[in-house]
Design a protein around this motif. Structure first.
Motif, PDB file in Angstrom:
ATOM      1  N   ALA A 125     -21.892   1.077  65.147  1.00  0.00           N
ATOM      2  CA  ALA A 125     -21.029   0.630  64.051  1.00  0.00           C
ATOM      3  C   ALA A 125     -19.894  -0.250  64.559  1.00  0.00           C
ATOM      4  CB  ALA A 125     -20.464   1.837  63.304  1.00  0.00           C
ATOM      5  N   ASP A 126     -19.270   0.151  65.674  1.00  0.00           N
ATOM      6  CA  ASP A 126     -18.170  -0.646  66.224  1.00  0.00           C
ATOM      7  C   ASP A 126     -18.678  -1.978  66.759  1.00  0.00           C
ATOM      8  OD1 ASP A 126     -16.146   1.079  65.596  1.00  0.00           O
ATOM      9  OD2 ASP A 126     -16.159   2.117  67.533  1.00  0.00           O
ATOM     10  N   ARG A 127     -19.862  -1.982  67.353  1.00  0.00           N
ATOM     11  CA  ARG A 127     -20.417  -3.259  67.824  1.00  0.00           C
ATOM     12  C   ARG A 127     -20.641  -4.207  66.653  1.00  0.00           C
ATOM     13  NH1 ARG A 127     -24.859  -1.911  72.618  1.00  0.00           N
ATOM     14  NH2 ARG A 127     -23.386  -0.855  74.015  1.00  0.00           N
ATOM     15  N   GLU A 128     -21.109  -3.674  65.545  1.00  0.00           N
ATOM     16  CA  GLU A 128     -21.321  -4.516  64.365  1.00  0.00           C
ATOM     17  C   GLU A 128     -19.997  -5.073  63.852  1.00  0.00           C
ATOM     18  OE1 GLU A 128     -23.452  -2.206  61.521  1.00  0.00           O
ATOM     19  OE2 GLU A 128     -25.349  -2.248  62.652  1.00  0.00           O
ATOM     20  N   VAL A 129     -18.933  -4.266  63.912  1.00  0.00           N
ATOM     21  CA  VAL A 129     -17.607  -4.750  63.497  1.00  0.00           C
ATOM     22  C   VAL A 129     -17.157  -5.890  64.403  1.00  0.00           C
ATOM     23  CG1 VAL A 129     -15.159  -4.146  63.379  1.00  0.00           C
ATOM     24  CG2 VAL A 129     -16.866  -2.593  62.431  1.00  0.00           C
ATOM     25  N   VAL A 130     -17.319  -5.694  65.705  1.00  0.00           N
ATOM     26  CA  VAL A 130     -16.902  -6.716  66.667  1.00  0.00           C
ATOM     27  C   VAL A 130     -17.693  -8.004  66.452  1.00  0.00           C
ATOM     28  CG1 VAL A 130     -16.894  -7.340  69.108  1.00  0.00           C
ATOM     29  CG2 VAL A 130     -16.124  -5.071  68.402  1.00  0.00           C
ATOM     30  N   GLU A 131     -19.002  -7.895  66.356  1.00  0.00           N
ATOM     31  CA  GLU A 131     -19.841  -9.081  66.189  1.00  0.00           C
ATOM     32  C   GLU A 131     -19.542  -9.792  64.877  1.00  0.00           C
ATOM     33  OE1 GLU A 131     -23.655  -7.321  66.637  1.00  0.00           O
ATOM     34  OE2 GLU A 131     -23.660  -7.462  68.836  1.00  0.00           O
ATOM     35  N   ALA A 132     -19.312  -9.019  63.804  1.00  0.00           N
ATOM     36  CA  ALA A 132     -19.005  -9.632  62.510  1.00  0.00           C
ATOM     37  C   ALA A 132     -17.660 -10.358  62.569  1.00  0.00           C
ATOM     38  CB  ALA A 132     -18.987  -8.568  61.415  1.00  0.00           C
ATOM     39  N   ALA A 133     -16.676  -9.748  63.237  1.00  0.00           N
ATOM     40  CA  ALA A 133     -15.357 -10.381  63.339  1.00  0.00           C
ATOM     41  C   ALA A 133     -15.438 -11.693  64.105  1.00  0.00           C
ATOM     42  CB  ALA A 133     -14.373  -9.427  64.022  1.00  0.00           C
ATOM     43  N   PHE A 134     -16.172 -11.691  65.213  1.00  0.00           N
ATOM     44  CA  PHE A 134     -16.288 -12.918  66.000  1.00  0.00           C
ATOM     45  C   PHE A 134     -17.205 -13.946  65.329  1.00  0.00           C
ATOM     46  CE2 PHE A 134     -14.939 -10.208  69.737  1.00  0.00           C
ATOM     47  CZ  PHE A 134     -13.706 -10.838  69.880  1.00  0.00           C
ATOM     48  N   ASP A 135     -18.200 -13.492  64.573  1.00  0.00           N
ATOM     49  CA  ASP A 135     -19.029 -14.431  63.802  1.00  0.00           C
ATOM     50  C   ASP A 135     -18.181 -15.166  62.767  1.00  0.00           C
ATOM     51  OD1 ASP A 135     -21.314 -13.818  65.187  1.00  0.00           O
ATOM     52  OD2 ASP A 135     -22.123 -12.453  63.666  1.00  0.00           O
ATOM     53  N   ALA A 136     -17.300 -14.427  62.088  1.00  0.00           N
ATOM     54  CA  ALA A 136     -16.414 -15.042  61.102  1.00  0.00           C
ATOM     55  C   ALA A 136     -15.461 -16.029  61.776  1.00  0.00           C
ATOM     56  CB  ALA A 136     -15.623 -13.966  60.360  1.00  0.00           C
ATOM     57  N   TYR A 137     -15.007 -15.669  62.956  1.00  0.00           N
ATOM     58  CA  TYR A 137     -14.133 -16.556  63.737  1.00  0.00           C
ATOM     59  C   TYR A 137     -14.852 -17.870  64.049  1.00  0.00           C
ATOM     60  CZ  TYR A 137     -11.424 -18.030  67.887  1.00  0.00           C
ATOM     61  OH  TYR A 137     -10.687 -18.739  68.809  1.00  0.00           O
ATOM     62  N   ASP A 138     -16.130 -17.770  64.460  1.00  0.00           N
ATOM     63  CA  ASP A 138     -16.903 -18.971  64.760  1.00  0.00           C
ATOM     64  C   ASP A 138     -17.164 -19.804  63.518  1.00  0.00           C
ATOM     65  OD1 ASP A 138     -17.187 -19.199  67.443  1.00  0.00           O
ATOM     66  OD2 ASP A 138     -19.251 -18.498  67.549  1.00  0.00           O
ATOM     67  N   GLU A 139     -17.492 -19.139  62.411  1.00  0.00           N
ATOM     68  CA  GLU A 139     -17.793 -19.870  61.175  1.00  0.00           C
ATOM     69  C   GLU A 139     -16.590 -20.668  60.699  1.00  0.00           C
ATOM     70  OE1 GLU A 139     -19.152 -16.950  58.441  1.00  0.00           O
ATOM     71  OE2 GLU A 139     -21.051 -16.576  59.508  1.00  0.00           O
ATOM     72  N   ALA A 140     -15.395 -20.200  61.035  1.00  0.00           N
ATOM     73  CA  ALA A 140     -14.171 -20.923  60.670  1.00  0.00           C
ATOM     74  C   ALA A 140     -13.720 -21.864  61.781  1.00  0.00           C
ATOM     75  CB  ALA A 140     -13.057 -19.931  60.346  1.00  0.00           C
ATOM     76  N   ASP A 141     -14.623 -22.112  62.756  1.00  0.00           N
ATOM     77  CA  ASP A 141     -14.331 -23.023  63.873  1.00  0.00           C
ATOM     78  C   ASP A 141     -13.107 -22.596  64.676  1.00  0.00           C
ATOM     79  OD1 ASP A 141     -16.502 -24.687  63.425  1.00  0.00           O
ATOM     80  OD2 ASP A 141     -15.409 -25.878  61.955  1.00  0.00           O
TER      81      ASP A 141
END
Length: 607
Positions: A125-141
């Motif tokens: 669950a925590d890995r999914e939180v981390v990956e989702a947070a960094f994915d959102a960071y990338d999507e916003a450049d």
């Protein structure tokens, strides 16, 4: 510093960077290893990476003494970058270089091992939180708002220690205030500018009054661009005098733009040559009036944003950095370290022990091979991975030898072992864990890795000698990893040259592993050198070569061509071709070939 003072930046590249970024920003991008900024400015990613590697670690790049060593280095960083959690972390990984300072290597090892353990300890669950947070960071450049929101998400998930320590040190309330403020900003804010500049662009929806003024300005500009159409719209047969046309113009403009009639009237000229002049002058002056109003309102809103983004304590304890700047730096560092930790955790990498001299591995795996890989143990130089008694075993390579001559079966993994040692040495030099159960790695000023070359001409011999000898005789520590030197000249002379290289390696205090099929043709080796062998043990049920990839120490390996010929005989579909391979079987020992085929057939039937 001039842009052209950096390696790889000539007049054209300098001009391109200056035009796209400005000299100051371009220099800052180079010094901070910002690949993305250079790529956005028009440079090819590969070239940008090479420039930044040289700019930030030129001395470290000199460790890569041959093209084959550089190839392994590039491939390692590609593997590590593939595990990156953000695009910027991948870029930072791609520009890493060997570190020459032992303290710097130890420090990075400390941080990456901590990140490896942190990643391994995260539940799903925590890995999914981390990956989702960094994915959102990338999507916003990687925008300022994205950095702040990522920091908020990580804190709310309780990730505030280890590689997240800098995120944990941020003030949660200020982060949320900064997120609210940045939501009102269009584009990015340069935190390093102290928020004193005029470069904060206010986004639509941030301020209702500013949105209203911008809408009015846009409408007024549209009317000004079509003043003749406005005149036609207000001109009416019922209008008997100029005063009536003026009033109709003001009412029309006010209705179309939403501006108060009194404001429109205030911008109308007192005198006009004719109706067309009155309409165009009114619209022109109204646009100027609204532009000033928009600028004034933008400045007021921007001042409010600056105040909301600033720190209440004035940054007394943080060098004046704002919450935004600290959040951006913390998120970038967390992504970088956690990406390296993820790479190490998912591939079973361990922290190497840094030693003064020597390289030794236990249970090492080639990082470029997929699937099940037989781990091997090997070493040269002084190390403590030998058995307590000092006697070598399969898991404990001998210690004290300066050079090993590695012999053995074709397709037996000799070149793969050299590549593995090269990879371990390079990873350790960059402060990264290595693919082994245990490893001791010295500091090398140069790593000479030379793969076998198929060409057979004097030009290759000369270029090879010019490639491997100068780094061997240079000052400092050198690691020599040379594969099948005999492939570039005739066997008799190759044995003489190989003898010379082994002796020179010992005399220069270097370490070396030399792969050859000519062990029995070598003159007596120096006392500090040994011969090891890799053995093929037969054919599998599928007639594949079965090799024990673990070298046997101080034993000459055999090339065992009978196994290869046996497979060719068994797989030959054409009768004539089979007869040809059977003739070769007689040359290498028909009895051995038949025994090999019988063993394989017996094993297959037994299954």
């Amino acid at each position: 510093m001039r842009l052209q003072d950096y390696w790889g930046i000539g007049p054209k590249t300098s001009e391109r960077l200056t035009e796209a970024l400005g000299t100051e920003r371009a220099v800052a991008a180079i010094e901070s290893a910002d690949v993305r900024a250079l790529v956005d400015a028009g440079l090819h990613r590969g070239r940008a990476t090479r420039i930044l590697r040289r700019a930030n670690g030129e001395a470290g790049m000199d460790v890569l003494a041959t093209g084959d060593a550089r190839s392994v280095y590039d491939d390692l960083l590609t593997l590590a970058a593939d595990a990156a959690l953000t695009a910027h972390a991948a870029d930072r990984i791609r520009v890493m270089t060997p570190l020459l300072d032992r303290d710097a290597v130890e420090d990075r090892l400390d941080r990456v091992v901590a990140a490896r353990d942190a990643w391994a300890d995260l539940d799903e669950a925590d890995r999914e939180v981390v990956e989702a947070a960094f994915d959102a960071y990338d999507e916003a450049d990687g925008s300022d708002l994205a950095a702040v929101e990522t920091a908020v998400a990580l804190r709310e998930a309780g990730l505030t220690a280890g590689p997240f320590a800098d995120v944990g040190a941020l003030d949660g309330d200020r982060l949320r205030d900064a997120a609210d403020a940045l939501a009102d900003v269009r584009g990015s804010v340069d935190p390093a500018g102290g928020l004193d500049g005029d470069d904060i662009a206010i986004a639509a929806g941030a301020d209702a009054e500013l949105d209203r003024l911008r809408d009015q300005l846009a409408a007024a500009r549209d009317l000004a661009d079509s003043a003749f159409d406005v005149l036609e719209s207000v001109r009416d047969g019922s209008l008997r005098d100029f005063e009536a046309l003026e009033a109709a113009t003001i009412d029309h403009v006010a209705r179309e733009t939403g501006v108060e009639p009194a404001t429109v009237r205030a911008t109308a000229p007192d005198e006009a040559l004719d109706a067309a002049d009155f309409v165009s002058a009114t619209l022109r002056d109204l646009v100027v009036e609204l532009e000033e109003a928009v600028d004034e309102r933008e400045a007021a809103v921007a001042a409010d944003v600056r105040e909301r983004l600033g720190d209440d304590d004035g940054g007394a304890d943080d060098g004046g950095d704002t919450t935004v700047a600290r959040a951006a730096a913390a998120v970038s560092e967390a992504a970088f370290l956690l990406s390296l930790g993820r790479f190490a955790a998912e591939n079973g990498h361990v922290r190497p022990t840094l030693v003064d001299d020597g390289i030794a591995v236990r249970g090492a795996r080639n990082p470029f091979l997929a699937g099940e890989v037989q781990p091997v143990s090997y070493g040269v130089g002084s190390h403590s991975l030998a058995d307590a008694s000092g006697v070598a075993s399969a898991d404990a390579p001998p210690t004290g030898d300066r050079v090993s001559v590695l012999t053995g079966a074709n397709s037996g993994g000799k070149t793969t072992l050299l590549e593995t040692l090269c990879a371990v040495a390079l990873l350790a030099s960059m402060g990264l864990p290595v693919p082994a159960d245990a490893a001791e790695v010295g500091t090398f000023d140069r790593i000479v890795f030379h793969r076998r070359h198929a060409s057979f001409n004097a030009g290759v011999l000369e270029s090879t000698l010019k490639s491997v000898v100068p780094p061997l005789v240079a000052e400092g520590r050198t690691l020599m990893l040379v594969d099948e030197f005999e492939a570039i000249t005739e066997p008799g002379r190759a044995a003489d040259l190989l003898n010379g290289l082994v002796t020179l390696t010992v005399d220069r205090g270097a370490l070396g592993v030399y792969v050859t099929h000519l062990a029995e043709d070598l003159s007596p080796l120096p006392d500090a050198a040994r011969v090891d062998g890799i053995f093929a043990e037969g054919l599998t049920n599928d007639l594949d070569l079965h090799v024990d990839y673990q070298p046997r120490f101080e034993t000459v390996g055999k090339s065992t061509p009978e196994f290869i010929v046996s497979r060719l005989v068994a797989n030959a579909g054409d009768r004539g071709v089979r007869a040809g391979f059977e003739h070769l079987a007689g040359a290498v020992g028909e009895e051995a070939v038949q025994r090999t085929l019988s063993d394989a057939e017996w094993t297959a039937n037994d299954d």
